[in-house]
Design a protein around this motif. Structure first.
Motif, PDB file in Angstrom:
ATOM      1  N   ILE A 288      43.137  53.035  36.437  1.00 42.79           N
ATOM      2  CA  ILE A 288      42.671  51.833  35.735  1.00 42.79           C
ATOM      3  C   ILE A 288      41.153  51.730  35.819  1.00 42.79           C
ATOM      4  O   ILE A 288      40.474  51.453  34.833  1.00 42.79           O
TER       5      ILE A 288
ATOM      6  N   LYS B  57      48.602  37.608  33.082  1.00 36.88           N
ATOM      7  CA  LYS B  57      48.161  37.014  34.347  1.00 36.88           C
ATOM      8  C   LYS B  57      46.677  37.314  34.532  1.00 36.88           C
ATOM      9  O   LYS B  57      45.917  36.477  34.951  1.00 36.88           O
TER      10      LYS B  57
ATOM     11  N   LEU C 298      39.562  35.987  47.772  1.00 38.78           N
ATOM     12  CA  LEU C 298      40.690  36.656  47.110  1.00 38.78           C
ATOM     13  C   LEU C 298      40.386  38.132  46.884  1.00 38.78           C
ATOM     14  O   LEU C 298      41.262  38.990  47.039  1.00 38.78           O
ATOM     15  N   LYS C 299      39.156  38.410  46.502  1.00 38.53           N
ATOM     16  CA  LYS C 299      38.753  39.804  46.279  1.00 38.53           C
ATOM     17  C   LYS C 299      38.856  40.602  47.587  1.00 38.53           C
ATOM     18  O   LYS C 299      39.338  41.735  47.610  1.00 38.53           O
TER      19      LYS C 299
ATOM     20  N   MET D  62      47.425  48.936  28.988  1.00 35.77           N
ATOM     21  CA  MET D  62      46.108  49.564  29.014  1.00 35.77           C
ATOM     22  C   MET D  62      45.755  49.992  27.596  1.00 35.77           C
ATOM     23  O   MET D  62      46.560  50.662  26.940  1.00 35.77           O
TER      24      MET D  62
ATOM     25  N   LEU E  39      38.644  51.709  32.634  1.00 33.06           N
ATOM     26  CA  LEU E  39      37.746  50.578  32.334  1.00 33.06           C
ATOM     27  C   LEU E  39      36.284  51.013  32.309  1.00 33.06           C
ATOM     28  O   LEU E  39      35.472  50.417  31.607  1.00 33.06           O
TER      29      LEU E  39
ATOM     30  N   ASN F 228      53.231  34.083  43.013  1.00 28.72           N
ATOM     31  CA  ASN F 228      53.306  34.765  41.723  1.00 28.72           C
ATOM     32  C   ASN F 228      53.136  36.274  41.896  1.00 28.72           C
ATOM     33  O   ASN F 228      52.125  36.852  41.516  1.00 28.72           O
ATOM     34  N   THR F 229      54.138  36.899  42.493  1.00 34.27           N
ATOM     35  CA  THR F 229      54.182  38.358  42.614  1.00 34.27           C
ATOM     36  C   THR F 229      55.550  38.805  42.127  1.00 34.27           C
ATOM     37  O   THR F 229      56.475  38.005  42.025  1.00 34.27           O
TER      38      THR F 229
ATOM     39  N   VAL G 232      42.626  46.241  30.598  1.00 35.54           N
ATOM     40  CA  VAL G 232      43.910  46.459  31.276  1.00 35.54           C
ATOM     41  C   VAL G 232      44.474  45.075  31.539  1.00 35.54           C
ATOM     42  O   VAL G 232      43.857  44.265  32.235  1.00 35.54           O
TER      43      VAL G 232
ATOM     44  N   GLU H  51      56.612  42.606  35.813  1.00 39.97           N
ATOM     45  CA  GLU H  51      55.164  42.721  35.626  1.00 39.97           C
ATOM     46  C   GLU H  51      54.848  44.044  34.926  1.00 39.97           C
ATOM     47  O   GLU H  51      55.430  45.067  35.261  1.00 39.97           O
TER      48      GLU H  51
ATOM     49  N   GLU I  41      37.068  32.900  45.069  1.00 39.60           N
ATOM     50  CA  GLU I  41      37.256  34.197  44.404  1.00 39.60           C
ATOM     51  C   GLU I  41      36.828  35.333  45.335  1.00 39.60           C
ATOM     52  O   GLU I  41      37.441  36.403  45.342  1.00 39.60           O
TER      53      GLU I  41
ATOM     54  N   GLY J 197      36.790  46.070  30.379  1.00 45.52           N
ATOM     55  CA  GLY J 197      36.013  47.237  30.765  1.00 45.52           C
ATOM     56  C   GLY J 197      34.793  47.472  29.894  1.00 45.52           C
ATOM     57  O   GLY J 197      34.169  46.530  29.392  1.00 45.52           O
ATOM     58  N   ALA J 198      34.534  48.748  29.721  1.00 50.00           N
ATOM     59  CA  ALA J 198      33.322  49.160  29.014  1.00 50.00           C
ATOM     60  C   ALA J 198      33.265  48.565  27.609  1.00 50.00           C
ATOM     61  O   ALA J 198      34.288  48.332  26.969  1.00 50.00           O
TER      62      ALA J 198
END
Lengths: 103, 208
Positions: free
Chosen positions: B185, A92, B165-166, A29, B189, B93-94, A79, A25, B162, A97-98
């Motif tokens: 992250i 996946k 899950l969150k 970014m 974002l 799926n990990t 990301v 995985e 959802e 984002g912004a």
């Protein structure tokens, strides 16, 4: 001893049908340079251009809201959580984002 | 030579050939958990697991009544203990789940959902030998109740929302490194720091 014997018997049974499988995985970014239905291209924070395949299982989320890959504008920060399969990155999750800087 | 003797000899010879072939294959290819079990192995393993489940277990009924509270406890327990391999949505799926041999199953599918509550409880309590599934049983009433909560939650997996899950994501155990990465992250974002300037795409798809 019994378990070792069982493992050996199973190994013999499956040996001809065992196949290689990948699945690391990665987090990619960066900013989107191009987004389409089946792939997204990202210029990473390391200044590399990366292409990531989008599948039917790929989730695209902007905060709590789901969206379509092709609706991501160039320049948008993302990301991407992706796995390697057959030398290809498959997304996946794409976290959007912004909005792009207005320049 | 009598017919019986010939048959026995043929069987021994066949066994030796199979053993030699398997030995040579294993020496040449080795073992890897990155491989996927074939259909024969999957069939045999499931049959053996079924045979190895004690009589009466399949028909066990949960002593914990189905309720929103029990389901919630199952969800929290799953997010904390199971999701590392099985993923919050039960897909397997990990990174860990995909690297196991056999891979963590997609528990939303028929192969898992068709198991009885007793089967699921027994697997949680006792694990599955020669797979990545450990035995979680503690032989305590609280531990047994927790396993039944999980059984109830596993039934819910195909319909998880959802929102659920969150919520589970917030309950997943995280290392300091993962926590820091999440913060990094989030900041990225939200627009903090310099973003790379998007240039023209550097590849084409062979079209005109």
């Amino acid at each position: 001893m019994k378990e070792t014997l069982f493992a050996l018997l199973l190994a013999i049974a499956i040996a001809p049908v065992a196949r290689a499988h990948e699945g690391h995985e990665h987090k990619v970014m960066g900013t989107v340079t191009m987004a389409a239905v089946d792939h997204v291209m990202v210029k990473t924070t390391e200044d590399k251009e990366v292409t990531i395949q989008v599948t039917k299982d790929t989730k695209v989320m902007k905060g709590e809201v789901a969206m379509k890959t092709e609706d991501i504008d160039a320049g948008t920060r993302v990301v991407v959580t992706a796995v390697t399969e057959k030398d290809q990155l498959k997304a996946k999750l794409i976290q959007v984002g912004a909005d792009p800087d207005p320049k | 030579m009598k017919t019986t003797g010939r048959v026995a000899l043929a069987l021994v010879a066949l066994g030796l050939v199979l053993a030699l072939g398997s030995y040579l294959f294993l020496r040449g290819h080795g073992f890897s958990s990155r491989a996927e079990p074939g259909e024969l192995e999957t069939f045999l393993a499931r049959a053996v697991r079924r045979l190895a489940t004690p009589m009466g277990v399949r028909d066990l009924k949960s002593p914990v009544p189905a309720s929103a509270g029990a389901l919630r406890l199952g969800l929290e327990h799953f997010a904390d203990h199971c999701a590392m391999c099985h993923a919050n949505d039960g897909s397997g799926n990990t990174e860990m789940g995909r690297g196991l041999y056999p891979k963590a199953p997609d528990m939303r599918l028929e192969a898992t959902q068709s198991l009885t509550d007793g089967d699921l409880y027994y697997i949680i309590e006792n694990g599955v030998p020669l797979t990545g599934m450990p035995a979680w049983g503690t032989a305590t009433p609280d531990g047994e109740a927790a396993s039944w909560h999980l059984v109830q939650f596993i039934r819910r997996l195909p319909e998880l929302t959802e929102t659920e899950l969150k919520e589970m994501e917030a309950m997943n155990p995280k290392s300091a490194e993962e926590w820091n990465r999440e913060q990094e992250i989030r900041r990225f974002l939200e627009g903090e720091g310099e973003a790379p300037k998007p240039g023209a795409p550097e590849h084409n798809h062979g079209g005109s």
